[in-house]
Design a protein around this motif. Sequence first.
Motif, short mmCIF file in Angstrom:
data_model
loop_
_atom_site.label_atom_id
_atom_site.label_comp_id
_atom_site.label_asym_id
_atom_site.label_seq_id
_atom_site.Cartn_x
_atom_site.Cartn_y
_atom_site.Cartn_z
N HIS A 87 22.77 40.25 39.92
CA HIS A 87 23.01 39.42 41.10
C HIS A 87 22.24 40.02 42.28
O HIS A 87 22.06 41.23 42.34
CB HIS A 87 24.51 39.42 41.38
N SER B 280 34.16 43.82 43.91
CA SER B 280 34.57 42.78 44.87
C SER B 280 35.91 42.19 44.45
O SER B 280 35.96 41.14 43.79
CB SER B 280 33.51 41.66 44.90
N VAL C 256 29.99 43.23 34.05
CA VAL C 256 30.03 41.88 33.49
C VAL C 256 28.96 41.07 34.23
O VAL C 256 29.00 40.98 35.46
CB VAL C 256 31.42 41.24 33.68
N ASN D 111 32.47 44.62 50.24
CA ASN D 111 32.13 43.91 49.00
C ASN D 111 31.20 44.77 48.13
O ASN D 111 30.83 45.87 48.52
CB ASN D 111 31.45 42.57 49.34
N THR D 112 30.81 44.22 47.00
CA THR D 112 29.91 44.91 46.08
C THR D 112 28.56 45.16 46.73
O THR D 112 27.96 46.24 46.57
CB THR D 112 29.71 44.06 44.81
N THR D 113 28.06 44.17 47.46
CA THR D 113 26.75 44.28 48.09
C THR D 113 26.69 45.53 48.97
O THR D 113 25.73 46.31 48.91
CB THR D 113 26.47 43.03 48.96
N GLY E 286 34.35 33.21 39.81
CA GLY E 286 33.24 34.17 39.69
C GLY E 286 32.51 34.37 41.01
O GLY E 286 31.83 35.38 41.20
N ALA F 163 31.37 43.93 40.14
CA ALA F 163 31.91 42.87 41.00
C ALA F 163 33.04 42.11 40.29
O ALA F 163 34.02 41.72 40.91
CB ALA F 163 30.80 41.90 41.40
N HIS F 164 32.90 41.91 38.98
CA HIS F 164 33.83 41.01 38.28
C HIS F 164 35.08 41.64 37.64
O HIS F 164 36.15 41.04 37.70
CB HIS F 164 33.07 40.20 37.22
N SER G 259 25.13 45.59 35.74
CA SER G 259 26.42 44.97 35.97
C SER G 259 27.34 45.32 34.81
O SER G 259 26.86 45.46 33.68
CB SER G 259 26.28 43.44 36.01
N GLY H 262 23.33 40.70 45.00
CA GLY H 262 24.19 41.69 45.63
C GLY H 262 24.13 43.06 44.96
O GLY H 262 24.60 44.05 45.50
N PHE I 78 26.91 38.22 35.97
CA PHE I 78 27.32 36.98 36.65
C PHE I 78 26.68 35.75 36.02
O PHE I 78 27.15 34.64 36.19
CB PHE I 78 26.95 37.04 38.15
N HIS J 281 37.75 40.39 45.90
CA HIS J 281 37.99 39.01 46.37
C HIS J 281 37.54 37.98 45.33
O HIS J 281 37.56 36.79 45.60
CB HIS J 281 37.32 38.73 47.73
N LYS J 282 37.12 38.46 44.16
CA LYS J 282 36.85 37.53 43.07
C LYS J 282 38.11 37.45 42.19
O LYS J 282 39.11 36.91 42.58
CB LYS J 282 35.62 37.99 42.27
C1 LIG Z 1 27.53 40.69 39.46
C2 LIG Z 1 27.64 40.48 40.93
N1 LIG Z 1 27.27 41.46 41.74
C3 LIG Z 1 27.37 41.36 43.08
C4 LIG Z 1 27.84 40.21 43.66
C5 LIG Z 1 27.95 40.14 45.13
O1 LIG Z 1 29.27 40.14 45.51
P1 LIG Z 1 29.67 40.24 47.04
O2 LIG Z 1 29.11 39.02 47.69
O3 LIG Z 1 31.13 40.25 47.01
O4 LIG Z 1 29.05 41.48 47.57
C6 LIG Z 1 28.24 39.14 42.86
C7 LIG Z 1 28.75 37.91 43.46
O5 LIG Z 1 28.89 36.88 42.86
C8 LIG Z 1 28.13 39.27 41.46
O6 LIG Z 1 28.47 38.28 40.64
#
Ligand SMILES: Cc1ncc(COP(=O)(O)O)c(C=O)c1O
Length: 371
Positions: free
Chosen positions: A102, A205, A155, A75-77, A22, A184-185, A153, A104, A157, A207-208
Amino acid sequence: MFWRIVRGEFLIPGDRIYLNVGTLGPQPRVVLDAAIETMRRVAMTLPPGVDWPELKRRVGLFVGCDPEGLVFPRNTTEGMSFVAHGLELKPGDEVLSTDHEHVGGISCWQLLAARRGVRLRQLPLPTPADDPAEIVARFRGALTRRTRVISISHVNFTTGLVMPARDIVALCREHGLVSVIDGAHPPGLLRLNLGELDPDFYASSPHKWLLAPQGTGFLYMRADWRERLWPTLASGGWDDRSLGAHRFNHLGTFDESRLTGLAAAIGFLETIGMDRVEARIRALRQRLAERVAALPGVRVVSPSGPLVAGMVSFEVAGRDALELQRRLAEKGNVRTRVIGEYDYGWMRLSPHIYNSPEELDRFVQLLAQEL
Ligand SMILES: Cc1ncc(COP(=O)(O)O)c(C=O)c1O
């Protein structure tokens, strides 16, 4: 036997129990090799660079969207920030979200609130959640004349709750609001069909759960935004609307190996079969959830059934989750995640196809010894 062979494709040491996909997915050999091969070719000054149409086609097929809407930030951020800063929100405009986001996915809106007077309202979600219709009703009930955006989101986090994203996107469309999904998930965790979900924006993301190299993201935008959204990061062609969403791929020099790795990661999961991957994760999660819930003093805060994906979060009466995490890491070489955000103080476990049922049982045994 099959899953033991799959585990052999990862570099995770045999005694390591990794329960935190995750946060970051470990790359299987084939992904690592593809990324390293690209790095080597760059070092050798050999062509070619990224084949954008092919990359977009692969990713578009995997997540079920129009490839022309795809952008590849880190990434998502970054994807969420591109959206928040690219919309023209004014002081007093409202963004609705939840208290399970999150950093992010929520910080971009907090920044707009601090800098431009945008109003961010984070609606509380029931925990555990058991009724998607009630969540949608909360959003419907919170709408005002000033609401412009709903950002959630797909899903969460915090608990693995699968949000009623389709109904929330529909609610947005009904009221002329922008739907922004922090996804992200889901890629690599659930079979996705973004065309069907049809949000304005979806940031992710890989990379998860998709097991792509660290620093690999994507952002999908709906057709009507591709010429309209303001770029946050401007380079050549930023104002050439004929490029559509591809304007957002002009990010300056970047590491192309992550994109080669992304294509290889899709190939890896497709070879196993995404339905099989999804079912395996679901079965592993279920096993963990049932066994952890049976331990004394444990309260599982994740939902159950189709409302949850990939994660189980819980608290233990009278125990500090960080201290528990430290002890499990020391005693059993286990990697877990503590959800300290919003003062929740939960331990989160997120298994993937490289985990075996026996490994999960060993984890539960270790946990039981600590209680
Ligand atoms: C729901 C959610 N959004 C955003 C992020 C941020 O992801 P990233 O660091 O890949 O941008 C995460 C990271 O765990 C996340 O769980």
